[in-house]
Design a protein around this motif. Structure first.
Motif, mmCIF file in Angstrom:
data_model
loop_
_atom_site.group_PDB
_atom_site.id
_atom_site.type_symbol
_atom_site.label_atom_id
_atom_site.label_comp_id
_atom_site.label_asym_id
_atom_site.label_seq_id
_atom_site.Cartn_x
_atom_site.Cartn_y
_atom_site.Cartn_z
ATOM 1 N N ASP A 111 0.678 -1.260 -0.060
ATOM 2 C CA ASP A 111 -0.071 0.075 -0.228
ATOM 3 C C ASP A 111 1.099 1.312 0.048
ATOM 4 O O ASP A 111 2.059 1.124 0.421
ATOM 5 N N PHE A 112 0.259 2.275 -0.331
ATOM 6 C CA PHE A 112 1.007 3.643 -0.388
ATOM 7 C C PHE A 112 1.384 4.216 0.991
ATOM 8 O O PHE A 112 0.636 3.834 1.979
ATOM 9 N N ALA A 113 2.446 4.858 1.207
ATOM 10 C CA ALA A 113 2.792 5.340 2.157
ATOM 11 C C ALA A 113 1.852 6.225 2.979
ATOM 12 O O ALA A 113 1.668 6.067 4.346
ATOM 13 N N ARG A 114 0.824 6.719 2.509
ATOM 14 C CA ARG A 114 -0.076 7.543 3.205
ATOM 15 C C ARG A 114 -1.170 6.705 3.752
ATOM 16 O O ARG A 114 -1.746 7.159 4.734
ATOM 17 N N ASP A 115 -1.132 5.366 3.720
ATOM 18 C CA ASP A 115 -1.916 4.487 4.253
ATOM 19 C C ASP A 115 -1.385 3.708 5.208
ATOM 20 O O ASP A 115 -2.000 3.001 5.986
ATOM 21 N N TYR A 116 -0.147 3.785 5.455
ATOM 22 C CA TYR A 116 0.481 3.433 6.727
ATOM 23 C C TYR A 116 0.821 4.201 7.725
ATOM 24 O O TYR A 116 1.151 5.481 7.415
ATOM 25 N N TYR A 148 -2.348 3.721 9.769
ATOM 26 C CA TYR A 148 -3.849 3.952 10.121
ATOM 27 C C TYR A 148 -4.659 2.825 9.182
ATOM 28 O O TYR A 148 -5.399 2.172 9.823
ATOM 29 N N LYS A 149 -4.725 3.308 7.975
ATOM 30 C CA LYS A 149 -5.821 2.989 6.837
ATOM 31 C C LYS A 149 -5.338 1.396 6.924
ATOM 32 O O LYS A 149 -6.454 0.598 6.762
ATOM 33 N N ASP A 172 8.600 -0.916 3.057
ATOM 34 C CA ASP A 172 8.874 0.553 3.118
ATOM 35 C C ASP A 172 9.886 0.951 1.874
ATOM 36 O O ASP A 172 10.991 0.942 1.872
ATOM 37 N N THR A 188 9.938 1.935 -2.475
ATOM 38 C CA THR A 188 9.166 2.386 -3.575
ATOM 39 C C THR A 188 9.718 1.940 -5.190
ATOM 40 O O THR A 188 9.008 1.960 -5.948
#
Length: 167
Positions: free
Chosen positions: A81-86, A88-89, A107, A109
């Motif tokens: 998943d994208f970093a913004r989702d790690y 919490y999402k 972690d 890319t």
């Protein structure tokens, strides 16, 4: 800080950790080391919350691993998943699904760097699953979704095969 406030804070932290799956951040080199040093069979799925076939096959993986609990097969779910989702999402999603496994978020890319470290022919598509049993030398990689009928036989093969590399 008062004792009451400390206890409330500790209670909140404990409750939060119980409510959310713990997803650890990992580098590909850390994952490689874990795989190489493993003394038990591993089933490693590379997946993402937004990948429908990935999410569909994970319950089959869990069922398969549960059938071989006596042989200590470990299911490892490595999120891409994208970093913004790690975290919490990702943790919320896992908790909602009620999945049981070892959870990691990769972690990294650069797929050109991490994919060949898992398998030389992996081009980055998901789902992708790696079966490893260091005791028998078994290592098999799938760069596609597995069906419910393929999981258990593959685990059985991983547990009994000797020196079957690079399939």
């Amino acid at each position: 800080m008062s004792m009451k406030r400390i206890l409330l804070t500790l209670s909140f932290v404990l409750l939060t950790s119980l409510l959310f799956a713990q997803v650890k951040k990992v580098k590909i080199t850390d994952l490689e080391t874990y795989i190489q040093k493993s003394d038990h069979p591993l089933m490693i799925s590379f997946w993402a919350t937004w990948c429908v076939p990935c999410v569909e096959e994970i319950p089959w993986f869990q069922e398969g691993v549960a059938k071989f609990a006596d042989q200590k097969v470990e299911l490892i779910l490595v999120s891409l998943d994208f970093a913004r989702d790690y975290p919490y999402k990702l943790e919320t999603f896992i908790k909602k699904k009620n999945w049981q496994a070892s959870f990691y978020w990769l972690d990294e890319t650069n797929a050109d760097y991490f994919c060949p470290r898992i398998h030389p022919k992996w081009e980055g598509g998901i789902p992708a699953t790696l079966f490893v049993n260091n005791k028998t030398g078994y290592r098999r990689f799938f760069d596609r979704a597995l069906t419910d009928r393929q999981v258990e036989p593959e685990i059985k093969t991983m547990l009994k095969e000797v020196k079957v590399n690079g399939r």
